[in-house]
Design a protein around this motif. Structure first.
Motif, PDB file in Angstrom:
ATOM      1  N   LEU A  40      -7.251   6.875  -0.620  1.00  0.00           N
ATOM      2  CA  LEU A  40      -6.344   7.063  -1.820  1.00  0.00           C
ATOM      3  C   LEU A  40      -7.174   5.959  -2.932  1.00  0.00           C
ATOM      4  O   LEU A  40      -6.995   6.233  -4.070  1.00  0.00           O
ATOM      5  CB  LEU A  40      -5.275   6.150  -1.682  1.00  0.00           C
ATOM      6  CG  LEU A  40      -4.204   7.254  -0.712  1.00  0.00           C
ATOM      7  CD1 LEU A  40      -2.815   6.257  -0.589  1.00  0.00           C
ATOM      8  CD2 LEU A  40      -4.032   8.431  -1.217  1.00  0.00           C
ATOM      9  N   ALA A  41      -8.016   5.287  -2.638  1.00  0.00           N
ATOM     10  CA  ALA A  41      -8.681   4.516  -3.713  1.00  0.00           C
ATOM     11  C   ALA A  41     -10.221   4.129  -3.257  1.00  0.00           C
ATOM     12  O   ALA A  41     -10.559   4.553  -1.939  1.00  0.00           O
ATOM     13  CB  ALA A  41      -8.137   3.191  -3.733  1.00  0.00           C
TER      14      ALA A  41
ATOM     15  N   THR B 134      -6.057  -3.264  -0.884  1.00  0.00           N
ATOM     16  CA  THR B 134      -7.114  -2.184  -1.456  1.00  0.00           C
ATOM     17  C   THR B 134      -7.861  -1.971  -0.156  1.00  0.00           C
ATOM     18  O   THR B 134      -8.338  -0.690  -0.313  1.00  0.00           O
ATOM     19  CB  THR B 134      -8.041  -3.056  -2.404  1.00  0.00           C
ATOM     20  OG1 THR B 134      -8.463  -4.480  -1.750  1.00  0.00           O
ATOM     21  CG2 THR B 134      -7.313  -3.586  -3.640  1.00  0.00           C
TER      22      THR B 134
ATOM     23  N   ALA C 281       0.918  -1.010   0.036  1.00  0.00           N
ATOM     24  CA  ALA C 281      -0.066   0.088  -0.071  1.00  0.00           C
ATOM     25  C   ALA C 281       0.920   1.215  -0.006  1.00  0.00           C
ATOM     26  O   ALA C 281       0.370   2.074  -0.519  1.00  0.00           O
ATOM     27  CB  ALA C 281      -1.173  -0.061   1.149  1.00  0.00           C
TER      28      ALA C 281
ATOM     29  N   ARG D  81      -7.173   4.749   3.501  1.00  0.00           N
ATOM     30  CA  ARG D  81      -6.443   6.003   3.561  1.00  0.00           C
ATOM     31  C   ARG D  81      -7.025   7.172   2.764  1.00  0.00           C
ATOM     32  O   ARG D  81      -6.344   8.032   2.474  1.00  0.00           O
ATOM     33  CB  ARG D  81      -5.119   5.494   3.036  1.00  0.00           C
ATOM     34  CG  ARG D  81      -4.310   4.793   4.214  1.00  0.00           C
ATOM     35  CD  ARG D  81      -2.992   4.517   3.348  1.00  0.00           C
ATOM     36  NE  ARG D  81      -2.160   3.768   4.409  1.00  0.00           N
ATOM     37  CZ  ARG D  81      -0.674   3.356   4.010  1.00  0.00           C
ATOM     38  NH1 ARG D  81      -0.256   3.496   2.724  1.00  0.00           N
ATOM     39  NH2 ARG D  81      -0.160   2.491   5.022  1.00  0.00           N
TER      40      ARG D  81
ATOM     41  N   ILE E 269      -8.141   4.837  -8.427  1.00  0.00           N
ATOM     42  CA  ILE E 269      -7.460   5.932  -7.466  1.00  0.00           C
ATOM     43  C   ILE E 269      -8.272   6.996  -7.403  1.00  0.00           C
ATOM     44  O   ILE E 269      -9.012   7.566  -8.225  1.00  0.00           O
ATOM     45  CB  ILE E 269      -6.001   6.164  -8.348  1.00  0.00           C
ATOM     46  CG1 ILE E 269      -5.118   5.229  -8.632  1.00  0.00           C
ATOM     47  CG2 ILE E 269      -5.406   7.412  -7.646  1.00  0.00           C
ATOM     48  CD1 ILE E 269      -4.683   4.404  -7.503  1.00  0.00           C
TER      49      ILE E 269
ATOM     50  N   GLY F  48       1.018   4.139  -2.939  1.00  0.00           N
ATOM     51  CA  GLY F  48       0.781   5.486  -2.553  1.00  0.00           C
ATOM     52  C   GLY F  48       1.877   6.322  -3.109  1.00  0.00           C
ATOM     53  O   GLY F  48       1.757   7.573  -3.402  1.00  0.00           O
TER      54      GLY F  48
ATOM     55  N   LEU G  94      -5.886   1.039   1.346  1.00  0.00           N
ATOM     56  CA  LEU G  94      -5.824   1.861   0.366  1.00  0.00           C
ATOM     57  C   LEU G  94      -7.268   2.733   0.557  1.00  0.00           C
ATOM     58  O   LEU G  94      -7.331   3.933   0.482  1.00  0.00           O
ATOM     59  CB  LEU G  94      -5.644   1.860  -1.075  1.00  0.00           C
ATOM     60  CG  LEU G  94      -4.298   1.247  -1.345  1.00  0.00           C
ATOM     61  CD1 LEU G  94      -4.120   0.510  -2.966  1.00  0.00           C
ATOM     62  CD2 LEU G  94      -3.350   2.143  -1.422  1.00  0.00           C
ATOM     63  N   ARG G  95      -8.201   2.070   0.599  1.00  0.00           N
ATOM     64  CA  ARG G  95      -9.571   2.686   0.544  1.00  0.00           C
ATOM     65  C   ARG G  95      -9.714   3.361   2.114  1.00  0.00           C
ATOM     66  O   ARG G  95     -10.110   4.628   2.003  1.00  0.00           O
ATOM     67  CB  ARG G  95     -10.813   1.631   0.535  1.00  0.00           C
ATOM     68  CG  ARG G  95     -11.110   1.293  -0.748  1.00  0.00           C
ATOM     69  CD  ARG G  95     -12.437   0.487  -0.532  1.00  0.00           C
ATOM     70  NE  ARG G  95     -12.293  -0.631   0.040  1.00  0.00           N
ATOM     71  CZ  ARG G  95     -11.942  -1.798  -0.219  1.00  0.00           C
ATOM     72  NH1 ARG G  95     -11.454  -2.298  -1.136  1.00  0.00           N
ATOM     73  NH2 ARG G  95     -11.995  -2.939   0.780  1.00  0.00           N
TER      74      ARG G  95
END
Length: 93
Positions: A69-70, A61, A22, A67, A80, A26, A64-65
């Protein structure tokens, strides 16, 4: 192709592998290599790309969600997302 990507993940580090992946994604977002609106590879393809398990790719994933970011659109994929600036960033209160 997989060799240089595999160097981004080091299981011997005291950091979870999914966090390393991740963080790498990023960094790729930060450098502009991955731009807002770009579709991430499927979780299975991410697992192959980074040499990790499918479950690890799923955690990537999700992180990332978390954070911001996605975003994942069911039946479409993970994309993204442009970094958001919260109200604490100078909004009127």
């Amino acid at each position: 192709m997989g060799d240089d990507l595999g160097r981004r993940v080091d299981p011997s580090l005291p950091v979870y592998v999914y966090v390393q992946v991740a963080d790498d994604i990023g960094r790729r977002i930060g450098t502009g290599e991955l731009r807002p609106g770009a579709r991430l590879p499927s979780e299975r393809d991410l697992a192959l790309e980074y040499g990790v398990s499918y479950e690890t790719a799923r955690r990537v994933t999700k992180l990332l969600r978390d954070r911001g970011l996605a975003i994942t659109v069911p039946s479409k994929g993970t994309y993204i997302q442009a970094p958001e600036h919260g109200p604490a960033d100078g909004g009127d209160a």
